[in-house]
Design an enzyme around this catalytic site. Structure first.
Site, short mmCIF file in Angstrom:
data_model
loop_
_atom_site.label_atom_id
_atom_site.label_comp_id
_atom_site.label_asym_id
_atom_site.label_seq_id
_atom_site.Cartn_x
_atom_site.Cartn_y
_atom_site.Cartn_z
N HIS A 92 0.83 -1.20 0.00
CA HIS A 92 0.00 0.00 0.00
C HIS A 92 0.87 1.26 0.00
O HIS A 92 2.09 1.20 0.20
CB HIS A 92 -0.94 -0.02 1.20
CG HIS A 92 -2.03 -1.03 1.09
ND1 HIS A 92 -3.05 -1.15 2.00
CD2 HIS A 92 -2.28 -1.99 0.15
CE1 HIS A 92 -3.87 -2.11 1.63
NE2 HIS A 92 -3.42 -2.64 0.52
N GLU A 111 1.21 3.70 2.10
CA GLU A 111 1.93 4.00 3.35
C GLU A 111 3.20 3.17 3.46
O GLU A 111 4.25 3.65 3.90
CB GLU A 111 1.03 3.73 4.55
CG GLU A 111 -0.24 4.56 4.58
CD GLU A 111 -1.44 3.86 3.94
OE1 GLU A 111 -2.55 4.02 4.46
OE2 GLU A 111 -1.23 3.13 2.93
N LEU A 113 -28.91 3.68 -23.07
CA LEU A 113 -28.58 4.96 -22.44
C LEU A 113 -29.83 5.61 -21.86
O LEU A 113 -29.83 6.09 -20.72
CB LEU A 113 -27.92 5.89 -23.45
CG LEU A 113 -26.51 5.50 -23.91
CD1 LEU A 113 -26.09 6.33 -25.11
CD2 LEU A 113 -25.51 5.66 -22.78
N GLU A 132 -21.60 2.21 -23.05
CA GLU A 132 -21.24 2.89 -24.29
C GLU A 132 -22.41 2.95 -25.30
O GLU A 132 -22.20 3.31 -26.45
CB GLU A 132 -20.02 2.21 -24.93
CG GLU A 132 -18.72 2.44 -24.18
CD GLU A 132 -17.49 2.19 -25.05
OE1 GLU A 132 -17.61 2.24 -26.29
OE2 GLU A 132 -16.42 1.94 -24.48
#
Length: 364
Positions: free
Chosen positions: A50, A52, A298, A292
């Site tokens: 990760h 960190e 859509l 798409e």
């Protein structure tokens, strides 16, 4: 520099992992000692260390960590996954102050990392540039908060508002955009967990729905074929990328024979198909869905307010300039009306691109 500047640097670093870390979030980390950056890192690949961990490992003099501040755009993890908990490492190296952009909505973290660090005596500040942090990981946040994929609607239309003309199914489509826009779309695919187009688009255009023009993994191709009218010869069934077929329960076994080697799931084709599809994708850990087209699909998402992001490519071509066009009315397939809050507009090769967010949609 102040804490916001360091957090902006975290976000900048985090973006380097786009397309490689999903389903994990994009995370960047900066370590500062007495006003000087001594370490940086980001989550580079799914399954790898990760942000960190990479930032702490980059510090040349580890003794400085005990007098440093760690900045990270997402709450450090507190659980064992593919890697050990980042909280444990932060405690072990003795960093006394951690600045977090936003809490992690993932149920196995969800504030536990912040709680553990505070319980151990670390000063933890939360909410620095929180809106920017949320926006960067909006797919991850939507998936864990609303229990469905983040939905991106993308389409190209003519300058007069058509998705396509009235060409016959054996007439190839005319590209409404150029190579630069096509590269953008393939990058968008590489950053998506799944991709969907309607059966009419599959029959008319025979798209592959894969990533070819840029590095990256092809998304899961989602096909809704309620009546098994699609031929198995279509490119979407070429097994070059993972594919999921949704069809009516009564036709599921027949579909498994027709599309051997491809996953088939039975649904209630007379019910809420979109809802059932999103539930299947959430169950599979697909955090984002790129839609798409075509027009019917859509409109189905837009009509329900069930979308998060909209990207519209407006071509300089008119519908009558498309190959195979016919001049009678209607002249073609009308594009949906753009909606939402516009967050960005720009042009590429004469194509106008508008990106919008849905601030008031159906997020159930």
């Amino acid at each position: 520099m102040d804490e916001k500047d360091y957090m902006r640097r975290c976000l900048e670093l985090a973006r380097n992992g786009a397309g490689r870390v999903a389903p994990n979030p994009l995370v960047g980390c900066v370590i500062v000692h007495r006003g000087r950056v001594i370490g940086e890192g980001f989550h580079e690949v799914h399954g790898g260390p990760h942000a960190e961990v990479n930032a702490i490992a980059s510090v040349a003099d580890p003794s400085l960590l005990r007098g440093s501040t760690l900045y990270v755009n997402l709450e450090p993890c507190s659980h064992w996954g593919k890697t050990p908990p980042c909280c444990d490492l932060i405690l072990r190296v003795g960093i006394p102050h951690v600045v977090v952009g936003m809490a992690d909505p993932f149920e196995r973290v969800a504030g536990e990392g912040i709680f553990r660090m505070r319980e151990a005596g670390i000063k933890v500040s939360v909410g620095i540039l929180e809106d920017e942090c949320l926006s960067l990981n909006r797919k991850f946040v939507t998936f864990h908060t609303h229990k469905r994929p983040y939905i991106v609607l993308k389409w190209a239309e003519t300058r007069d508002g058509y998705l396509d003309n009235n060409r016959m199914s054996d007439t190839p489509p005319t590209w409404l955009t150029g190579p630069s826009c096509r590269l953008m779309v393939h990058r968008l695919r590489a950053e998506s967990g799944g991709i969907l187009v309607g059966t009419n688009t599959l029959l008319r255009d025979n798209p592959a729905l894969t990533v070819r023009d840029c590095p990256g993994k092809s998304p899961l191709r989602v096909v809704v074929d309620r009546t098994l009218k699609l031929p198995s010869s279509l490119r979407v069934f070429d097994r070059e990328a993972p594919t999921l077929i949704l069809t009516d329960y009564a036709l599921a076994e027949q579909a498994r024979e027709k599309f051997a080697g491809i996953e088939v799931v039975g649904i209630d084709a007379s019910g809420d198909v979109i809802g059932q599809m999103l539930a299947q994708l959430h169950q599979r850990g697909v955090q984002s869905l790129l839609v798409e087209g075509g027009g019917e699909v859509l409109h189905g998402f837009i009509g329900r307010g069930l979308w998060d992001e909209m990207q519209v490519f407006v071509s300089p071509l008119g519908v009558d300039e498309l190959s195979g066009g016919r001049n009678e009315v209607p002249r073609g397939v009308h594009a949906p009306e753009p909606a939402g809050r516009i967050v960005e507009q720009f042009s590429v090769g004469g194509v106008r691109i508008t990106m919008s967010f849905n601030d008031a949609g159906d997020h159930a």
